[in-house]
Design a protein around this motif. Structure first.
Motif, PDB file in Angstrom:
ATOM      1  N   GLU A 151     -38.930 -54.882  65.841  1.00 55.68           N
ATOM      2  CA  GLU A 151     -37.497 -55.060  65.650  1.00 55.68           C
ATOM      3  C   GLU A 151     -36.877 -55.674  66.894  1.00 55.68           C
ATOM      4  OE1 GLU A 151     -36.136 -51.151  64.912  1.00 55.68           O
ATOM      5  OE2 GLU A 151     -37.099 -50.961  62.948  1.00 55.68           O
ATOM      6  N   GLU A 152     -35.624 -56.064  66.763  1.00 61.15           N
ATOM      7  CA  GLU A 152     -34.903 -56.606  67.915  1.00 61.15           C
ATOM      8  C   GLU A 152     -34.484 -55.465  68.838  1.00 61.15           C
ATOM      9  OE1 GLU A 152     -30.944 -59.303  68.990  1.00 61.15           O
ATOM     10  OE2 GLU A 152     -31.394 -58.752  66.922  1.00 61.15           O
ATOM     11  N   GLY A 161     -32.327 -66.650  71.663  1.00 58.73           N
ATOM     12  CA  GLY A 161     -33.593 -66.193  72.216  1.00 58.73           C
ATOM     13  C   GLY A 161     -34.409 -65.458  71.175  1.00 58.73           C
ATOM     14  N   PRO A 162     -35.621 -65.068  71.507  1.00 59.46           N
ATOM     15  CA  PRO A 162     -36.476 -64.331  70.567  1.00 59.46           C
ATOM     16  C   PRO A 162     -35.850 -63.007  70.159  1.00 59.46           C
ATOM     17  CG  PRO A 162     -37.744 -65.144  72.441  1.00 59.46           C
ATOM     18  CD  PRO A 162     -36.310 -65.355  72.782  1.00 59.46           C
ATOM     19  N   ARG A 163     -36.153 -62.582  68.954  1.00 59.41           N
ATOM     20  CA  ARG A 163     -35.620 -61.325  68.414  1.00 59.41           C
ATOM     21  C   ARG A 163     -36.682 -60.231  68.373  1.00 59.41           C
ATOM     22  NH1 ARG A 163     -31.574 -63.945  69.130  1.00 59.41           N
ATOM     23  NH2 ARG A 163     -29.820 -64.185  67.688  1.00 59.41           N
ATOM     24  N   ASP A 258     -40.668 -61.627  75.862  1.00 58.01           N
ATOM     25  CA  ASP A 258     -40.388 -62.857  76.592  1.00 58.01           C
ATOM     26  C   ASP A 258     -40.043 -62.582  78.045  1.00 58.01           C
ATOM     27  OD1 ASP A 258     -38.082 -61.604  75.602  1.00 58.01           O
ATOM     28  OD2 ASP A 258     -36.894 -63.418  75.864  1.00 58.01           O
ATOM     29  N   VAL A 259     -39.369 -61.462  78.316  1.00 55.56           N
ATOM     30  CA  VAL A 259     -39.078 -61.091  79.707  1.00 55.56           C
ATOM     31  C   VAL A 259     -40.365 -60.741  80.439  1.00 55.56           C
ATOM     32  CG1 VAL A 259     -37.887 -59.413  81.172  1.00 55.56           C
ATOM     33  CG2 VAL A 259     -36.742 -60.333  79.153  1.00 55.56           C
ATOM     34  N   SER A 288     -32.813 -59.859  90.705  1.00 50.56           N
ATOM     35  CA  SER A 288     -33.526 -60.002  89.436  1.00 50.56           C
ATOM     36  C   SER A 288     -33.069 -58.957  88.417  1.00 50.56           C
ATOM     37  CB  SER A 288     -35.038 -59.894  89.666  1.00 50.56           C
ATOM     38  OG  SER A 288     -35.383 -58.613  90.192  1.00 50.56           O
ATOM     39  N   LEU A 289     -32.611 -57.800  88.893  1.00 44.44           N
ATOM     40  CA  LEU A 289     -32.074 -56.793  87.982  1.00 44.44           C
ATOM     41  C   LEU A 289     -30.713 -57.184  87.421  1.00 44.44           C
ATOM     42  CD1 LEU A 289     -33.021 -53.565  89.968  1.00 44.44           C
ATOM     43  CD2 LEU A 289     -34.053 -54.356  87.853  1.00 44.44           C
ATOM     44  N   MET A 290     -30.034 -58.107  88.084  1.00 43.41           N
ATOM     45  CA  MET A 290     -28.731 -58.573  87.624  1.00 43.41           C
ATOM     46  C   MET A 290     -28.843 -59.794  86.719  1.00 43.41           C
ATOM     47  SD  MET A 290     -26.282 -56.612  88.742  1.00 43.41           S
ATOM     48  CE  MET A 290     -24.837 -57.665  88.635  1.00 43.41           C
ATOM     49  N   GLN A 291     -30.039 -60.228  86.424  1.00 41.80           N
ATOM     50  CA  GLN A 291     -30.239 -61.395  85.580  1.00 41.80           C
ATOM     51  C   GLN A 291     -30.546 -60.970  84.151  1.00 41.80           C
ATOM     52  OE1 GLN A 291     -33.356 -63.616  87.474  1.00 41.80           O
ATOM     53  NE2 GLN A 291     -32.113 -64.157  89.260  1.00 41.80           N
ATOM     54  N   SER A 292     -30.182 -61.832  83.216  1.00 45.48           N
ATOM     55  CA  SER A 292     -30.441 -61.593  81.799  1.00 45.48           C
ATOM     56  C   SER A 292     -31.423 -62.625  81.281  1.00 45.48           C
ATOM     57  CB  SER A 292     -29.129 -61.669  81.010  1.00 45.48           C
ATOM     58  OG  SER A 292     -29.373 -61.623  79.621  1.00 45.48           O
ATOM     59  N   ALA A 293     -32.168 -62.240  80.241  1.00 44.54           N
ATOM     60  CA  ALA A 293     -33.123 -63.188  79.650  1.00 44.54           C
ATOM     61  C   ALA A 293     -32.413 -64.403  79.096  1.00 44.54           C
ATOM     62  CB  ALA A 293     -33.917 -62.487  78.547  1.00 44.54           C
ATOM     63  N   GLU A 294     -31.193 -64.227  78.626  1.00 46.42           N
ATOM     64  CA  GLU A 294     -30.454 -65.329  78.025  1.00 46.42           C
ATOM     65  C   GLU A 294     -29.989 -66.351  79.056  1.00 46.42           C
ATOM     66  OE1 GLU A 294     -27.250 -65.685  74.362  1.00 46.42           O
ATOM     67  OE2 GLU A 294     -27.246 -63.942  75.668  1.00 46.42           O
ATOM     68  N   ASP A 295     -30.024 -66.005  80.341  1.00 44.72           N
ATOM     69  CA  ASP A 295     -29.642 -66.971  81.377  1.00 44.72           C
ATOM     70  C   ASP A 295     -30.488 -68.229  81.315  1.00 44.72           C
ATOM     71  OD1 ASP A 295     -27.821 -65.129  82.165  1.00 44.72           O
ATOM     72  OD2 ASP A 295     -28.833 -64.549  84.017  1.00 44.72           O
TER      73      ASP A 295
END
Length: 519
Positions: A151-152, A161-163, A258-259, A288-295
């Motif tokens: 699941e997402e 991005g990937p679900r 993906d992360v 790196s903790l303040m970054q999102s995969a969607e960036d």
């Protein structure tokens, strides 16, 4: 006579085994006598109603017994691939090796020589077969149990991005990573931690990208864990991080394949744990903790703008209530006259000082937020929002708090939701209260003292020997303060000390193609 001597000898040896507690590290070989193996194993699993036994006559003079745990093994497949071929055998002599090669139709089987191996395979759902006059057992890959579908991830949702998200099944998680990184250089070393739970742990890394000393450090820390059981990856996180008393996380936890794959490609190490969808990534930094995969899925100018907003609102989430308390308590001259008069008018009926008012509202807001998380999803969001509106309005009308304080707390709460990761937002929410106390006792001087102490603490932290605030250099700013275009990010982060520095061709530029010229 010989059989009785063997029985007495084996009885002396097995008497040393506690049937209730099989200690790790000890090895007890299987015996050629089927009866002695049955007594020992059935003694270990005594009073276990889900432990099933099936006796099988094979041919004219052979006898076998199959053990499996109901609910973990596939009973129908055991019947088709093991029992039916064996009961149909009409020869005189048979061995475990012959059964594995010629009779059993299971895709995978393994010979076992110790009781510890037998118990391990039974615990993961694989049936084990014993044959008379054979000092070996045979395990079949016929495990089957109910699993949650892919699941997402709810805590790391993205617009683009990937679900897909990890599940509680370890092999499903490794397969999700293999689908992204198809190279055989992706290595996965397995461990088993927990005296009773025997939890499977996998260390994943890409050979040639991850530094050998980092891999050795992770394995050494995991190997030093001695505990009864591991129920979630949070157990491992607390036992291997560099500074366990710090509120800031030094290991990244994520549900997204993906992360995990992107961090593996940067030379980091990933720890996967059976029974939890959260993978651990090390080493990490604060940025790196303040970054999102969607960036990395949106266009770089939008990701850069959102990143700046994220840092700005993280500072507001930490400092806004304390600045409000400091200005009202000690530094009224810094507030414009009209605004100060309006605030004083709204606070005229409030019986509490600004410090008590701020603490009261912040504690109430945090309680409402946690209540919304713990309640069922259908009513959790409604209760948290409606509760905040009703309680805030009632508190203002009752004269317990002022309207500006309600606005300050609301802005602070909204700002905390800008932090992309829940584990990163927790220390900021926790540190908000000491800053309010410092502001109420020393004013802006207390806030500055708290900020200095916070920066010193962050500078002293390390994540697997990598400084927590590292990366603020010219070569790293392209992925910290801004998100550079993909074609400019040709080098991997220097802080990982990877052996392969470049991840794409140097000087690579976008290729829009020739196209056709308008005439």
């Amino acid at each position: 006579m010989r059989k009785s001597r063997l029985s007495r000898a084996f009885g002396k040896r097995t008497a040393q085994i506690n049937p209730n507690i099989m200690k790790q590290g000890e090895q007890h070989p299987l015996h050629p006598s089927l009866e002695l193996n049955k007594q020992q194993l059935e003694g270990v699993y005594s009073r276990c109603s889900d432990f099933h036994v099936r006796y099988l006559p094979i041919g004219d003079s052979n006898q076998a017994v199959i053990y499996y745990i109901d609910g973990l093994a596939n009973a129908s497949r055991i019947e088709q691939t093991v029992i039916e071929p064996l009961t149909g055998f009409s020869g005189e002599t048979i061995s475990v090796g012959y059964m594995a090669e010629h009779l059993i139709t299971s895709a995978s089987s393994k010979l076992l020589s110790t009781f510890e191996e037998v118990i391990k395979h039974l615990s993961i759902g694989e049936p084990v077969l014993f044959l008379n006059d054979e000092p070996q057992g045979l395990a079949f890959g016929l495990s089957s149990w109910q699993t949650r579908s892919i699941e997402e991830p709810t805590a790391e949702s993205v617009i683009r991005g990937p679900r897909e998200g990890f599940t509680e099944t370890l092999r499903v998680n490794t397969a999700l990573i293999r689908r992204i990184i198809k190279s055989p250089l992706l290595k996965m070393d397995s461990f088993c931690i927990g005296e009773y739970t025997q939890t499977s742990i996998i260390i994943a890394y890409i050979e040639g990208l991850a530094a050998p000393e980092l891999i050795s450090e992770v394995k050494e820390r995991l190997g030093s864990i001695q505990i009864d059981g591991i129920l979630e990856s949070g157990y491992i996180e607390e036992l291997i991080e560099d500074h366990p008393l710090s509120p800031f996380p030094q290991i990244l936890s994520t549900e997204r394949p993906d992360v995990v794959s992107s961090n593996l490609l940067e030379g980091r190490v990933v720890i996967l744990t059976e029974g939890t969808p959260f993978a651990l990534i090390a080493p990490v930094t604060f940025f790196s903790l303040m970054q999102s995969a969607e960036d990395y899925y949106q266009r770089f100018m939008f990701s850069t703008a959102i990143r700046w907003l994220r840092y700005f609102f993280a500072a507001i989430s930490l400092l806004l209530p304390s600045i409000y308390v400091a200005l009202l308590t000690f530094h009224q001259e810094m507030v414009p006259g009209s605004l100060l008069f309006s605030m004083a008018t709204s606070r005229e009926a409030v019986p509490f000082p600004a410090l008590v008012e701020a603490l009261l509202m912040e504690i109430t807001f945090e309680a409402l937020r946690e209540a919304g998380v713990r309640l069922p999803k259908q009513i959790g969001a409604a209760v948290s929002i409606v509760g905040a509106l009703v309680i805030g309005q009632a508190a203002v009308q009752a004269g317990l708090v002022s309207a500006p304080m309600v606005i300050i707390v609301a802005i602070t709460g909204i700002s905390s939701f800008m932090i992309p990761r829940y584990i990163t937002g927790l220390p900021i929410r926790l540190l908000r209260f000491p800053f309010i106390l410092l502001a109420g006792s020393l004013g802006l001087l207390g806030i500055m003292s708290g900020l200095i102490a916070l920066v010193i603490h962050l500078c002293s932290l390390k994540s697997f020997n990598v400084p927590y605030l590292s990366g603020v250099m010219k070569s790293e700013l392209r992925d910290i303060l801004i998100r550079s275009p993909i074609w400019m990010m040709d080098a991997r982060p220097d802080l990982i000390r990877t052996t392969n520095k470049y991840r794409q061709a140097q000087g690579q530029m976008p290729n829009p193609g020739q196209g056709t010229n308008d005439e």
